[in-house]
Scaffold this motif. Structure first.
Motif, PDB file in Angstrom:
ATOM      1  N   ARG A  49       1.143   4.258  -2.770  1.00  0.00           N
ATOM      2  CA  ARG A  49       1.021   5.687  -2.476  1.00  0.00           C
ATOM      3  C   ARG A  49       2.211   6.494  -3.022  1.00  0.00           C
ATOM      4  N   TYR A  50       3.380   5.842  -3.047  1.00  0.00           N
ATOM      5  CA  TYR A  50       4.565   6.525  -3.605  1.00  0.00           C
ATOM      6  C   TYR A  50       4.616   6.438  -5.121  1.00  0.00           C
ATOM      7  N   GLU A  59       0.825  -1.211   0.000  1.00  0.00           N
ATOM      8  CA  GLU A  59       0.000   0.000   0.000  1.00  0.00           C
ATOM      9  C   GLU A  59       0.862   1.266   0.000  1.00  0.00           C
TER      10      GLU A  59
END
Ligand SMILES: Cc1cc2nc3c(=O)[nH]c(=O)nc-3n(C[C@H](O)[C@H](O)[C@H](O)COP(=O)(O)OP(=O)(O)OC[C@H]3O[C@@H](n4cnc5c(N)ncnc54)[C@H](O)[C@@H]3O)c2cc1C
Length: 395
Positions: free
Chosen positions: A173-174, A169
């Motif tokens: 997100r990165y 996750e």
């Protein structure tokens, strides 16, 4: 089938413990990265499931490992802050063995002796206990008078499924692209450099590929296959009427018992984390059933439970009953020296292999991901990867 020929700096194949950690570290470094898994991690078909994995800082498998475990604890704490999910639980840990410290575990002789050496080398807080003192402090463990123990207050367990989920996750997100239920079928290094990867969903190109496919490793490295043994491992949650009282969090440490038994060299276990009805998770490390990861028998019969209880648990661990509240089947991928493989493929250096973790990889996985990301982006790792080279195997 969708067709694509997207291009990436790095493709990570396999998003279990090693692949998820690598993907996260690469994405954090703003590398253009895509991760593939044939299933949807965390899942129960590889090596990274079963609710808990022991972590300890002084490593009996070799004192070169401690920097990985120490750094992994820091990374998990960072991830906990980022995700608000608890990943690392410090309970204290016991390593039990003969008082001459000669017993084997995870294929390594003198496991207790190496643990103590590692603790001294890396300044890890610990105590050496004789049998009587161990029984007094931890009445659940019935050591014989010829045994003793090493106690490490900073040992404990990590939650493998939560760690995998958190890193996948965080990678997303990165900016990492993540392809789940997307099996990689072919990896084709290009003579001009880079690699072409064919997956169920299409064709992808990358400058480098990280192969973190755990027990499926031989599918893509047939020339090394004879050095990797895939064995079926069963986890048992034995019933315990007063589990929270006898083995509850804060009362019972994680433990590892070097037995020197022919069939299972050791036994390990955890505090009861699911209350009185949840049982106590205990397992022997066994190497007697080599399997194929796609066809392993995951069922566990009553006879098998009874045999393990009678041979390993009875007379050693008090308060647990022969009945299991649940079991799980998992896979070890073991090398002849029981060390890891973290290396570029000599004949194809754009392919990095991060696999066979010989049954003891989880506690190091967050830092392994960081080291692989360093290797891929800068050409070298801040931690020593030489013990994990492929060149130690003859082809
Ligand atoms: C029973 C058991 C107990 C253990 N206990 C401990 C412990 O207490 N402490 C500890 O430190 N370590 C422990 N370990 C070891 C540790 O869990 C493993 O070293 C680690 O989980 C291995 O992770 P991995 O990423 O190599 O493999 P996995 O987590 O199995 O990941 C490999 C991934 O690759 C994917 N994949 C495979 N082929 C393809 C393909 N062609 N295309 C796309 N995806 C693919 C799979 O689906 C899988 O998700 C234990 C292991 C087992 C089995």
């Amino acid at each position: 089938m969708a067709h694509s020929s997207a291009s990436y700096d790095v493709i990570v194949i396999g998003l279990g413990a090693m692949g998820a950690a690598t993907l996260y570290q690469l994405a954090q470094r703003k590398v253009r990265v895509r991760g593939f898994d044939q299933f949807t991690p965390p899942h129960a078909l590889g090596s990274s499931h079963g609710e808990t994995r022991i972590t300890r800082l002084a490593i009996g498998e070799g004192d070169c490992y401690s920097p990985f475990a120490i750094r992994s604890h820091e990374i998990w704490r960072d991830l906990e802050r980022m995700t608000n999910e608890r990943l690392l639980h410090i309970t204290g840990g016991l390593v039990i063995g003969n008082s001459d410290h000669s017993g084997r575990f995870h294929g390594k002789p003198s496991f207790l002796e190496t643990t103590i050496r590692a603790a001294k080398r890396w300044g890890i807080q610990h105590e050496i206990l004789d049998a009587q003192e161990t029984r007094r402090r931890f009445s659940q463990f019935l050591l014989s008078d010829s045994e003793g123990a090493y106690f490490e207050p900073e040992a404990g367990y990590v939650a493998p499924e939560a760690c995998v989920r958190a890193q996948v996750e965080a990678a997303r997100r990165y900016g990492a692209e993540i392809a789940l239920n997307d099996k990689v079928i072919e990896i084709q290094p290009r003579s001009s450099g880079g690699v072409t990867v064919r997956a169920d969903s299409g064709i992808y190109n990358a400058d480098q590929v990280v192969l973190a496919i755990g027990s499926w490793i031989s599918r893509f490295l047939p020339t090394y296959a004879r050095h990797f043994s895939i064995t079926r491992q069963v986890l048992y949650w034995f019933s315990c009427p007063q589990a929270s009282h006898r083995f509850g969090r804060g009362k019972s440490p994680v433990f590892l018992w070097a037995l020197g038994d022919e069939e299972a060299e050791g036994l390990y276990g955890f505090p009861a984390i699911d209350g009185d009805g949840g049982g106590v998770k205990i397992a022997p490390s066994k190497y007697d059933r080599e399997v194929d990861p796609d066809s392993v028998d995951r069922s566990v019969g009553l006879e098998e439970i009874e045999k393990v209880y009678n041979r390993y648990v009875r007379g050693r661990i008090q308060f647990v009953e022969p009945r299991c509240v649940k079991t799980a089947t998992c896979l070890y991928t073991t090398t002849p020296d029981s060390d890891f493989v973290i290396d570029r493929l000599p004949e194809t250096p754009q392919l990095v292999v991060v696999s066979p973790c010989s049954g003891h990889g989880f506690k190091h996985s967050a830092a392994i991901g960081e080291s692989v990301a360093e290797l891929v982006t800068t050409g070298s790792s801040s931690r020593d990867l030489r013990p994990f080279s492929l060149s130690r195997f003859s082809l």
